[in-house]
Design an enzyme around this catalytic site. Structure first.
Site, PDB file in Angstrom:
ATOM      1  N   LYS A 128       0.856  -1.371  -0.392  1.00  0.00           N
ATOM      2  CA  LYS A 128       0.329  -0.203  -0.036  1.00  0.00           C
ATOM      3  C   LYS A 128       0.694   0.945  -0.459  1.00  0.00           C
ATOM      4  CE  LYS A 128      -4.465  -2.588   0.955  1.00  0.00           C
ATOM      5  NZ  LYS A 128      -5.521  -2.031   2.454  1.00  0.00           N
ATOM      6  N   ARG A 178      -3.307 -10.296   4.348  1.00  0.00           N
ATOM      7  CA  ARG A 178      -3.488 -10.100   2.750  1.00  0.00           C
ATOM      8  C   ARG A 178      -2.973 -10.034   2.128  1.00  0.00           C
ATOM      9  NH1 ARG A 178      -5.602  -6.557  -1.250  1.00  0.00           N
ATOM     10  NH2 ARG A 178      -7.700  -7.720  -2.237  1.00  0.00           N
TER      11      ARG A 178
END
Ligand code: PMM
Length: 279
Positions: A217, A257
């Site tokens: 991210k 994840r």
């Protein structure tokens, strides 16, 4: 109750399979069913416990796709993976897409809206009696970064997730179906993400399995920026992602994840070995 993987030896690792043309890290790479399946099989071989299939990008600023298009992207891949016995979560906040994916063999609903995106999702999940990942969410991707305002991000996220739990229970969903996720990067600044990670225990203390999805991210791109401030490219954020898997494992989460499965599986095993050897 259908399948929520749990492992005796380490935390669960979900492998990301975005079948979208525009996801921030892997958009367009797995747009054909064959490519998507091959990548899922590789992630399984690397140790993924669940393959998380998503057909709509949720990157900041992303525009929505029609439900029919999302279903068209997701369903053939879910069917092909289910035919090979591969455990699947479907990354959607549309009840119709979730229902079709469950029918086609998905066993977990990964809902980035925590049930807020579609009023019918609770019914679908209740009727399927399947696990439901409730992520902290404040609004659609096109505008979510304007919603990144908190008094205290840790207690606000905790309270807002607790409200989603209450709504799910009131709709007849079983407690045992729920998994919570702080939603890193969703209506959050980098500082919010770090604060949430620093206080993971307070989310774990709510008593539900917790999922952490930090993989690649943009807050990692910012952290690892070059001296002149250029964010580290998406493809080069793996080591930081793996570090956060290790950290999360030691903080008692249920799973992570990630896009690159093997390093996180290795990190999870190493942290479990430390935990097992702890006096
Ligand atoms: N982030 C993305 C997509 N799905 N699901 C959960 N539960 N938590 C997340 O933080 C999350 C998610 C966006 O990342 P991607 O584009 O790499 O899939």
């Amino acid at each position: 109750m259908s399948y929520l993987p749990n492992r005796p030896d380490r935390i669960v690792v979900m492998g990301v399979l975005n079948v979208t043309p525009d996801s921030f890290s892997d958009g367009g790479r797995y747009a054909s069913v064959d490519d998507a399946v091959a990548h899922a099989v590789q992630m399984r071989a690397d140790g993924a416990d669940l393959i998380d299939v998503g057909g709509e990008s949720t990157r900041p600023g992303a525009q929505r796709v029609e439900a029919a298009e999302e279903t068209r992207r997701v369903l053939p891949v879910v069917k092909a993976l289910a035919a090979q016995g591969i455990p699947i979560s479907v990354d959607t906040y549309r009840a119709s897409v979730a229902a079709a994916a469950i029918e086609a063999g998905a066993s977990v609903v990964n809902d980035v809206s925590g049930g807020l995106g579609d009023p019918d999702m609770a019914r679908v999940v209740r009727d399927a009696a399947c696990p439901w990942i409730l992520m902290h969410w404040r609004g659609h991707s096109a505008s979510m970064q304007q919603l990144a305002h908190y008094d205290d991000v840790v207690s606000d996220v905790r309270a807002e997730l607790s409200a989603r739990v209450d709504a799910a229970l009131a709709a007849g969903v079983d407690r045992d179906q729920l998994v919570l996720d702080p939603g890193l990067g969703f209506a959050k600044t980098a500082a919010h993400n770090w604060a949430l990670l620093a206080s993971l225990e307070s989310l774990v203390a709510l008593g539900f399995p917790v999922l952490v999805a930090s993989s690649r991210k943009s807050f990692l791109g910012t952290l690892l920026a070059s001296a002149d401030g250029v964010p580290r490219p998406v493809s080069d954020r793996e080591d930081a992602t793996t570090a956060l898997t290790a950290y999360s494992a030691l903080r008692g989460v249920w799973g992570v994840r990630v896009h690159e499965v093997r390093p996180s599986v290795d990190a999870a095993l190493a942290m479990a070995a430390i935990t097992a050897a702890s006096p």
